[in-house]
Design a protein around this motif. Structure first.
Motif, PDB file in Angstrom:
ATOM      1  N   LEU A 112      37.438   3.027  53.128  1.00 22.29           N
ATOM      2  CA  LEU A 112      37.549   4.062  52.326  1.00 22.29           C
ATOM      3  C   LEU A 112      38.114   3.571  50.982  1.00 22.29           C
ATOM      4  CD1 LEU A 112      39.114   6.939  54.543  1.00 22.29           C
ATOM      5  CD2 LEU A 112      36.697   6.281  54.245  1.00 22.29           C
ATOM      6  N   PRO A 113      37.200   3.719  49.885  1.00 21.13           N
ATOM      7  CA  PRO A 113      37.721   2.922  48.631  1.00 21.13           C
ATOM      8  C   PRO A 113      39.106   3.401  48.238  1.00 21.13           C
ATOM      9  CG  PRO A 113      35.337   3.934  48.502  1.00 21.13           C
ATOM     10  CD  PRO A 113      36.034   4.352  49.813  1.00 21.13           C
ATOM     11  N   GLU A 114      39.491   4.890  48.388  1.00 21.06           N
ATOM     12  CA  GLU A 114      40.974   5.278  47.989  1.00 21.06           C
ATOM     13  C   GLU A 114      41.904   4.864  48.640  1.00 21.06           C
ATOM     14  OE1 GLU A 114      38.380   6.802  49.151  1.00 21.06           O
ATOM     15  OE2 GLU A 114      38.728   8.930  49.830  1.00 21.06           O
ATOM     16  N   MET A 115      41.775   4.020  50.011  1.00 21.41           N
ATOM     17  CA  MET A 115      42.735   3.565  50.726  1.00 21.41           C
ATOM     18  C   MET A 115      42.719   2.122  51.077  1.00 21.41           C
ATOM     19  SD  MET A 115      44.870   6.021  51.941  1.00 21.41           S
ATOM     20  CE  MET A 115      45.660   5.040  53.267  1.00 21.41           C
ATOM     21  N   LYS A 116      41.693   1.690  50.561  1.00 27.11           N
ATOM     22  CA  LYS A 116      41.568   0.062  50.810  1.00 27.11           C
ATOM     23  C   LYS A 116      42.829  -0.700  50.115  1.00 27.11           C
ATOM     24  CE  LYS A 116      38.408  -3.837  50.229  1.00 27.11           C
ATOM     25  NZ  LYS A 116      38.436  -4.085  51.848  1.00 27.11           N
ATOM     26  N   ILE A 117      42.874  -0.670  48.834  1.00 28.23           N
ATOM     27  CA  ILE A 117      43.949  -1.297  48.059  1.00 28.23           C
ATOM     28  C   ILE A 117      45.242  -0.751  48.529  1.00 28.23           C
ATOM     29  CG2 ILE A 117      45.131  -1.636  45.951  1.00 28.23           C
ATOM     30  CD1 ILE A 117      42.473  -1.670  44.719  1.00 28.23           C
ATOM     31  N   PRO A 118      45.798   0.449  48.590  1.00 27.26           N
ATOM     32  CA  PRO A 118      46.980   0.737  48.840  1.00 27.26           C
ATOM     33  C   PRO A 118      47.388   0.538  50.374  1.00 27.26           C
ATOM     34  CG  PRO A 118      45.715   2.606  48.519  1.00 27.26           C
ATOM     35  CD  PRO A 118      44.990   1.533  47.979  1.00 27.26           C
ATOM     36  N   GLY A 119      46.155   0.574  51.377  1.00 28.30           N
ATOM     37  CA  GLY A 119      46.413   0.581  52.616  1.00 28.30           C
ATOM     38  C   GLY A 119      46.635  -1.069  53.007  1.00 28.30           C
ATOM     39  N   ASN A 120      45.794  -1.988  52.617  1.00 27.61           N
ATOM     40  CA  ASN A 120      46.076  -3.386  52.743  1.00 27.61           C
ATOM     41  C   ASN A 120      47.332  -3.677  52.323  1.00 27.61           C
ATOM     42  OD1 ASN A 120      43.415  -3.222  53.667  1.00 27.61           O
ATOM     43  ND2 ASN A 120      42.334  -4.301  52.195  1.00 27.61           N
ATOM     44  N   LEU A 121      47.681  -3.491  51.089  1.00 24.97           N
ATOM     45  CA  LEU A 121      48.977  -3.891  50.603  1.00 24.97           C
ATOM     46  C   LEU A 121      50.281  -3.470  51.465  1.00 24.97           C
ATOM     47  CD1 LEU A 121      48.933  -3.517  46.654  1.00 24.97           C
ATOM     48  CD2 LEU A 121      48.749  -5.707  47.905  1.00 24.97           C
ATOM     49  N   VAL A 122      50.337  -2.345  51.695  1.00 28.24           N
ATOM     50  CA  VAL A 122      51.204  -1.694  52.591  1.00 28.24           C
ATOM     51  C   VAL A 122      51.478  -2.471  53.899  1.00 28.24           C
ATOM     52  CG1 VAL A 122      52.318   0.259  53.535  1.00 28.24           C
ATOM     53  CG2 VAL A 122      51.732   0.346  51.386  1.00 28.24           C
ATOM     54  N   VAL A 123      50.137  -2.650  54.822  1.00 32.61           N
ATOM     55  CA  VAL A 123      50.224  -3.206  55.899  1.00 32.61           C
ATOM     56  C   VAL A 123      50.430  -4.763  55.785  1.00 32.61           C
ATOM     57  CG1 VAL A 123      48.601  -4.023  57.853  1.00 32.61           C
ATOM     58  CG2 VAL A 123      48.113  -1.601  56.975  1.00 32.61           C
ATOM     59  N   THR A 124      50.160  -5.174  54.873  1.00 27.57           N
ATOM     60  CA  THR A 124      50.271  -6.487  54.604  1.00 27.57           C
ATOM     61  C   THR A 124      52.078  -6.591  54.533  1.00 27.57           C
ATOM     62  OG1 THR A 124      48.348  -7.408  53.500  1.00 27.57           O
ATOM     63  CG2 THR A 124      50.289  -8.730  53.143  1.00 27.57           C
ATOM     64  N   GLU A 125      52.825  -5.818  53.772  1.00 26.49           N
ATOM     65  CA  GLU A 125      54.113  -6.096  53.837  1.00 26.49           C
ATOM     66  C   GLU A 125      54.632  -5.679  54.969  1.00 26.49           C
ATOM     67  OE1 GLU A 125      55.295  -3.445  50.380  1.00 26.49           O
ATOM     68  OE2 GLU A 125      53.864  -4.231  49.013  1.00 26.49           O
ATOM     69  N   TRP A 126      54.225  -4.808  55.765  1.00 31.44           N
ATOM     70  CA  TRP A 126      54.787  -4.395  56.948  1.00 31.44           C
ATOM     71  C   TRP A 126      54.879  -5.734  57.888  1.00 31.44           C
ATOM     72  CZ3 TRP A 126      57.430  -0.481  59.668  1.00 31.44           C
ATOM     73  CH2 TRP A 126      57.328  -0.661  60.994  1.00 31.44           C
ATOM     74  N   ASN A 127      53.551  -6.274  57.909  1.00 25.83           N
ATOM     75  CA  ASN A 127      53.432  -7.434  58.938  1.00 25.83           C
ATOM     76  C   ASN A 127      54.358  -8.421  58.698  1.00 25.83           C
ATOM     77  OD1 ASN A 127      51.420  -6.206  60.470  1.00 25.83           O
ATOM     78  ND2 ASN A 127      49.844  -6.733  59.361  1.00 25.83           N
ATOM     79  N   LEU A 128      54.403  -8.588  57.183  1.00 25.74           N
ATOM     80  CA  LEU A 128      55.302  -9.850  56.914  1.00 25.74           C
ATOM     81  C   LEU A 128      56.871  -9.386  57.332  1.00 25.74           C
ATOM     82  CD1 LEU A 128      54.000 -10.661  53.256  1.00 25.74           C
ATOM     83  CD2 LEU A 128      53.734 -12.139  55.591  1.00 25.74           C
ATOM     84  N   ALA A 129      57.234  -8.142  56.916  1.00 28.10           N
ATOM     85  CA  ALA A 129      58.395  -7.838  57.476  1.00 28.10           C
ATOM     86  C   ALA A 129      58.621  -8.050  59.152  1.00 28.10           C
ATOM     87  CB  ALA A 129      58.796  -6.387  57.063  1.00 28.10           C
ATOM     88  N   ALA A 130      57.589  -7.466  59.826  1.00 25.05           N
ATOM     89  CA  ALA A 130      57.583  -7.806  61.291  1.00 25.05           C
ATOM     90  C   ALA A 130      57.713  -9.098  61.742  1.00 25.05           C
ATOM     91  CB  ALA A 130      56.405  -7.204  61.765  1.00 25.05           C
ATOM     92  N   MET A 131      56.944 -10.156  60.974  1.00 20.02           N
ATOM     93  CA  MET A 131      57.229 -11.490  61.343  1.00 20.02           C
ATOM     94  C   MET A 131      58.549 -12.011  60.993  1.00 20.02           C
ATOM     95  SD  MET A 131      54.456 -14.646  60.197  1.00 20.02           S
ATOM     96  CE  MET A 131      55.151 -14.642  58.326  1.00 20.02           C
ATOM     97  N   ALA A 132      59.053 -11.677  59.877  1.00 21.16           N
ATOM     98  CA  ALA A 132      60.509 -11.953  59.633  1.00 21.16           C
ATOM     99  C   ALA A 132      61.591 -11.444  60.772  1.00 21.16           C
ATOM    100  CB  ALA A 132      61.095 -11.454  58.366  1.00 21.16           C
ATOM    101  N   ILE A 133      61.113 -10.567  61.346  1.00 21.88           N
ATOM    102  CA  ILE A 133      61.964  -9.746  62.334  1.00 21.88           C
ATOM    103  C   ILE A 133      61.919 -10.842  63.680  1.00 21.88           C
ATOM    104  CG2 ILE A 133      62.530  -8.112  63.938  1.00 21.88           C
ATOM    105  CD1 ILE A 133      61.600  -6.138  61.719  1.00 21.88           C
ATOM    106  N   THR A 134      60.582 -10.998  64.122  1.00 18.49           N
ATOM    107  CA  THR A 134      60.145 -11.577  65.401  1.00 18.49           C
ATOM    108  C   THR A 134      60.689 -13.130  65.103  1.00 18.49           C
ATOM    109  OG1 THR A 134      58.082 -12.129  64.574  1.00 18.49           O
ATOM    110  CG2 THR A 134      58.343 -10.176  65.966  1.00 18.49           C
ATOM    111  N   ASN A 135      60.639 -13.866  64.116  1.00 15.55           N
ATOM    112  CA  ASN A 135      61.064 -15.238  63.869  1.00 15.55           C
ATOM    113  C   ASN A 135      62.455 -15.260  63.940  1.00 15.55           C
ATOM    114  OD1 ASN A 135      58.425 -15.907  63.030  1.00 15.55           O
ATOM    115  ND2 ASN A 135      58.595 -16.281  61.008  1.00 15.55           N
ATOM    116  N   GLN A 136      63.253 -14.468  64.053  1.00 13.43           N
ATOM    117  CA  GLN A 136      64.757 -14.573  64.364  1.00 13.43           C
ATOM    118  C   GLN A 136      65.224 -14.673  65.832  1.00 13.43           C
ATOM    119  OE1 GLN A 136      66.754 -10.846  62.758  1.00 13.43           O
ATOM    120  NE2 GLN A 136      65.650 -11.305  60.849  1.00 13.43           N
ATOM    121  N   SER A 137      64.122 -14.519  66.780  1.00 16.90           N
ATOM    122  CA  SER A 137      64.562 -14.817  68.125  1.00 16.90           C
ATOM    123  C   SER A 137      63.335 -15.522  68.750  1.00 16.90           C
ATOM    124  CB  SER A 137      64.405 -13.408  68.992  1.00 16.90           C
ATOM    125  OG  SER A 137      64.681 -13.605  70.258  1.00 16.90           O
TER     126      SER A 137
END
Length: 314
Positions: A216-241
């Motif tokens: 969906l054009p109106e959700m591609k950019i904001p959705g991709n950016l937010v999901v990318t930020e979430w996944n990077l935060a999740a990776m930082a968490i999982t890397n702690q253990s």
């Protein structure tokens, strides 16, 4: 006037191209980083407490015993899942989801034996709801029986209200989506920490998010950016253990959204769940290969040591 309008239009087009290229570059770089983290952590995913003994047997010989084969090193994986509708398998007509599909794939791998314990996935569950759920005795009982725990959570935190886009309502903005990130990612850390305390010996696999609205054009950019930020935060968490790892899914769905999404345009269908399950099982296969190489190396070293000792005894 004509020249001015043409210049403005050209500026908008160039700006739009720059935005799309920037988002594409960020998403690709983040996905590659997640895949690198996945490969690097794959060994730790698949070393749950085995149900067979790996201790060397004293045969009375001075020769160093050879390392056990992969089959005896691997043991049995007891798999449980907890989280939201993706953990439950909503959208999969077979009802298997990625949990049962992962178990089936593991059982098909040589030297692996996997047992399905339970699936505690609940439709609509958020990180806050999961934190509360983890306090229930019945949930703790199930998680303590497993040595592999698959967690899926966060999609309902990020995309609350986003499905309204399909009904013609105003889509959420990038800032609107980002508002959920700080608190939700903090609760994700609390969730994974609590799961680890319930069962310290289990390997915890967190399934990363994808953008179900990237077509969906109106959700591609904001959705991709937010999901990318979430996944990077999740990776930082999982890397702690060393007992935790993240399974990336963003890249799987980015190029295959029409094929992998169910009719509700949010959950995976059977093919989508199969793709996630294959990535989970892939980690176990890679670890088995590493175990084989390690066992062969140890056996070769033991044989060489024995030959040296024989030569010295002559």
């Amino acid at each position: 006037m004509f020249i001015s309008l043409s210049y403005q239009e050209g500026t908008r087009v160039n700006s739009s191209k720059w935005i799309w290229r920037s988002v594409g570059s960020i998403s690709i770089a983040a996905t590659l980083l997640l895949l690198y983290g996945f490969i690097a952590a794959v060994q730790s995913i698949t070393a749950p407490e085995p149900m067979v003994s790996n201790q060397p047997v004293n045969t009375g010989s001075s020769q160093t015993p050879a390392a056990p084969s992969v089959a005896t090193q691997t043991g049995e994986f007891r798999v449980a899942a907890i989280g939201d509708s993706l953990a439950k398998g909503t959208g999969d007509d077979s009802g298997s989801g990625f949990v049962r599909r992962s178990v089936n794939l593991l059982n098909a791998q040589e030297g692996h034996k996997a047992q399905f314990i339970n699936n505690l996935g609940i439709n609509g569950l958020t990180t806050q709801g999961l934190l509360t759920k983890l306090d229930e005795p019945g949930v703790s009982y199930v998680l303590k029986k497993a040595n592999v725990i698959i967690v899926s959570i966060g999609g309902n935190d990020l995309f609350q209200g986003a499905q309204a886009v399909q009904t013609g309502k105003e889509p959420p903005t990038l800032n609107g989506l980002r508002k959920a990130l700080p608190d939700a990612s903090k609760r994700l850390q609390e969730v994974l920490t609590k799961v680890g305390k319930i069962n310290p010996k289990a390997k915890i696999i967190y399934v990363g998010l994808y953008n179900p609205f990237s077509d969906l054009p109106e959700m591609k950019i904001p959705g991709n950016l937010v999901v990318t930020e979430w996944n990077l935060a999740a990776m930082a968490i999982t890397n702690q253990s060393s007992n935790m790892t993240l399974i990336p899914t963003f890249d799987l769905f980015q190029q295959n959204l029409p094929v992998y999404l169910s009719s509700d345009h949010f959950h995976p269908n059977g093919q989508g769940y199969q793709a996630i399950a294959e990535r989970i099982a892939q980690g176990f296969a890679v670890a088995a290969t590493k175990d084989t190489d390690r066992a062969d190396s140890q056996q070769s070293t033991s044989s060489q040591s024995a030959e040296v000792k024989k030569g010295g005894d002559k």
